[in-house]
Scaffold this motif. Structure first.
Motif, PDB file in Angstrom:
ATOM      1  N   MET A  55       0.863  -1.320   0.094  1.00 46.88           N
ATOM      2  CA  MET A  55       0.023   0.046   0.005  1.00 46.88           C
ATOM      3  C   MET A  55       0.813   1.257  -0.160  1.00 46.88           C
ATOM      4  N   LEU A  56       0.340   2.330  -0.515  1.00 48.95           N
ATOM      5  CA  LEU A  56       0.970   3.513  -0.255  1.00 48.95           C
ATOM      6  C   LEU A  56       1.081   4.380   1.132  1.00 48.95           C
ATOM      7  N   PHE A  57       2.179   4.749   1.262  1.00 50.84           N
ATOM      8  CA  PHE A  57       2.379   5.653   2.561  1.00 50.84           C
ATOM      9  C   PHE A  57       1.200   6.213   2.934  1.00 50.84           C
ATOM     10  N   ASP A  82       0.134  -4.119   3.977  1.00 52.31           N
ATOM     11  CA  ASP A  82       1.179  -4.524   3.099  1.00 52.31           C
ATOM     12  C   ASP A  82       0.873  -5.624   2.764  1.00 52.31           C
ATOM     13  N   ALA A  83       0.535  -6.814   3.889  1.00 52.94           N
ATOM     14  CA  ALA A  83       0.589  -8.341   3.475  1.00 52.94           C
ATOM     15  C   ALA A  83      -0.692  -8.258   2.766  1.00 52.94           C
ATOM     16  N   LEU A  84      -1.701  -7.633   2.887  1.00 52.23           N
ATOM     17  CA  LEU A  84      -2.993  -7.638   1.998  1.00 52.23           C
ATOM     18  C   LEU A  84      -2.828  -7.238   0.694  1.00 52.23           C
ATOM     19  N   HIS A  85      -2.043  -5.972   0.526  1.00 59.16           N
ATOM     20  CA  HIS A  85      -1.650  -5.635  -0.803  1.00 59.16           C
ATOM     21  C   HIS A  85      -1.035  -6.666  -1.434  1.00 59.16           C
ATOM     22  N   PHE A  96      -6.756  -0.749  -6.997  1.00 60.47           N
ATOM     23  CA  PHE A  96      -8.145  -0.413  -7.038  1.00 60.47           C
ATOM     24  C   PHE A  96      -8.779  -0.626  -5.716  1.00 60.47           C
ATOM     25  N   LEU A  97      -8.186  -1.315  -4.879  1.00 63.75           N
ATOM     26  CA  LEU A  97      -8.671  -1.390  -3.403  1.00 63.75           C
ATOM     27  C   LEU A  97      -8.242  -0.277  -2.741  1.00 63.75           C
ATOM     28  N   GLU A  98      -7.108   0.191  -3.041  1.00 65.69           N
ATOM     29  CA  GLU A  98      -6.638   1.517  -2.359  1.00 65.69           C
ATOM     30  C   GLU A  98      -7.757   2.731  -2.687  1.00 65.69           C
TER      31      GLU A  98
END
Length: 160
Positions: free
Chosen positions: A1-3, A84-87, A129-131
């Motif tokens: 994920m982005l910061f 992060d793990a999910l991403h 897209f989740l983000e």
């Protein structure tokens, strides 16, 4: 994920919990504030190392025992690792979630690319897209809150 999404997620946890949003955000920022400079300086080869390792859990637990600030730091840090793990799993690379076991294990095909290049790589991935969904929901909630607060401050026109 982005910061920034990590920071948003931590702030969201603060909205729905009794933990201090500032310390949740600091905790969520820590993994990247530790690991990115280490990798950019060439101290480590990967961008997910000591700050992203679940083997640091004992330190998070110890921090939690220091009081509410420590709990918020630990929860923020844990939310970063979870996202992060999910991403990585959402993007079809579940084996790369082994970063959580660093230094005992390393992912078979880690992305050892700097943050700027990572962003370009990340665009249009499933996790991207989740983000976008996470940000859309967060903006929707913020707009709804602003409208509700604004309506609560307005005097009723019927009272005049």
């Amino acid at each position: 994920m982005l910061f920034l999404t990590h920071l948003l997620a931590a702030a969201s946890v603060g909205r729905w919990s009794r933990l201090a949003p500032l310390w949740l955000i600091v905790g969520a920022a820590l993994p990247d504030l530790v690991d990115k400079p280490l990798a950019m300086a060439g101290v480590v080869d990967l961008y997910h190392t000591v700050g992203h390792s679940a083997l640091v859990v004992p330190l998070a637990v110890a921090a939690a025992y220091t009081g509410r600030t420590g709990i918020a730091l630990a929860v923020g840090w844990g939310s970063h690792l979870f996202l992060d793990a999910l991403h990585i799993v959402v993007n079809g690379r579940p084996g790369d979630a082994l970063f959580l076991g660093w230094p005992l294990v390393t992912p078979p095909t880690p992305l050892a690319i700097p943050p700027g290049e990572f962003f370009v790589y990340y665009l249009w991935s499933p996790s991207f897209f989740l983000e976008l969904l996470i940000w859309t929901v967060a903006v929707g909630i913020a707009v709804s809150d602003l409208r509700r607060r604004s309506a609560a401050r307005r005097p009723d026109s019927d009272e005049q």
